[in-house]
Design a protein around this motif. Sequence first.
Motif, PDB file in Angstrom:
ATOM      1  N   LYS A 288     -14.741 -32.557 -14.583  1.00  0.00           N
ATOM      2  CA  LYS A 288     -16.039 -33.093 -14.452  1.00  0.00           C
ATOM      3  C   LYS A 288     -16.168 -34.496 -14.497  1.00  0.00           C
ATOM      4  CE  LYS A 288     -18.210 -31.289 -18.116  1.00  0.00           C
ATOM      5  NZ  LYS A 288     -19.286 -30.979 -19.232  1.00  0.00           N
ATOM      6  N   SER A 289     -17.148 -35.274 -13.912  1.00  0.00           N
ATOM      7  CA  SER A 289     -17.382 -36.706 -13.819  1.00  0.00           C
ATOM      8  C   SER A 289     -17.519 -37.255 -15.208  1.00  0.00           C
ATOM      9  CB  SER A 289     -18.307 -37.263 -12.907  1.00  0.00           C
ATOM     10  OG  SER A 289     -17.918 -36.933 -11.652  1.00  0.00           O
TER      11      SER A 289
ATOM     12  N   TYR B 164     -21.048 -36.943 -16.979  1.00  0.00           N
ATOM     13  CA  TYR B 164     -21.300 -35.829 -17.576  1.00  0.00           C
ATOM     14  C   TYR B 164     -20.539 -35.387 -18.580  1.00  0.00           C
ATOM     15  CZ  TYR B 164     -23.800 -35.738 -13.126  1.00  0.00           C
ATOM     16  OH  TYR B 164     -24.549 -36.291 -11.977  1.00  0.00           O
TER      17      TYR B 164
ATOM     18  N   ASP C   3     -18.555 -32.460 -25.786  1.00  0.00           N
ATOM     19  CA  ASP C   3     -17.295 -31.798 -24.917  1.00  0.00           C
ATOM     20  C   ASP C   3     -15.862 -32.403 -25.527  1.00  0.00           C
ATOM     21  OD1 ASP C   3     -19.191 -30.636 -23.324  1.00  0.00           O
ATOM     22  OD2 ASP C   3     -19.333 -32.459 -21.875  1.00  0.00           O
TER      23      ASP C   3
END
Length: 187
Positions: free
Chosen positions: A12-13, A16, A21
Motif C-alpha cells: 500500500k501507499s 494509507y 499497521d
Amino acid sequence: MDEALINLLEVKSFEYITISDICKQAGVNRSTFYLHYENLNDLLEETTRYLFDGFLSYFSDNLKSITVNINNCELTDLNFIKEDYLYPYLTYFKNNRRVFSTVLTHSKTFDTEKVFQKLFQNIFDPILSRFHYPIEDRKYVIMFYLNGVSAITSEWIKDNCEKSVEDVATIIRECILGRYGIIFPNP
C-alpha cells in the motif's frame, strides 16, 4: 519498524499506512512506536537512513575514505565505473532487490531526489570540479550518469537479477565508455 514500513509499502501507499499497521507488522504496541517516533514521517526518515547505511556497508573502508578525501586523492580513484565501485553497488541492490523495488515504486515517499541532491553536493560536484567540468554543465553530466546507472539497475531488478553482477557492470561500463572501452572520438 524500518522493515515493517518497507513490508507495508510493498502492498500500500505511504498515505494509507497507519501507526496501527506499523505496530501490527512489527509486533509492538503503540506506546513502543511513540517511544521512538513522533509520527510516521519520523519513521520514514529513519527508514531512508537505514537503507542508505545498509548501502554504504557494502563498500570497503578504503572506498569510503576516498569520498571523504575527494580533493586529495588520485584522479584515477574517482572513476566510479570500476569494479571496486560497481560490484558493491550492484551486489547491494541484488541482495536487497525487494527493498529496492519498493523504493522505486515509492520514490517520492522516500524522497530520492533529496538523496541525489546530497550525493551531488557532497560527492559528484567536487569530483566534477577536480575534472574541470564547467559549473553550469555539472548537473547535466551527473544526471546523465545517475539516471543511466539507475535505469540499468532498475531493469535488472525487474528481471529478478538474472544477469550476474559482472555482466551488469560490463553493460554500465560499455554504456559510458563505448563497447570497446573507449569514448567515441568527435566526428
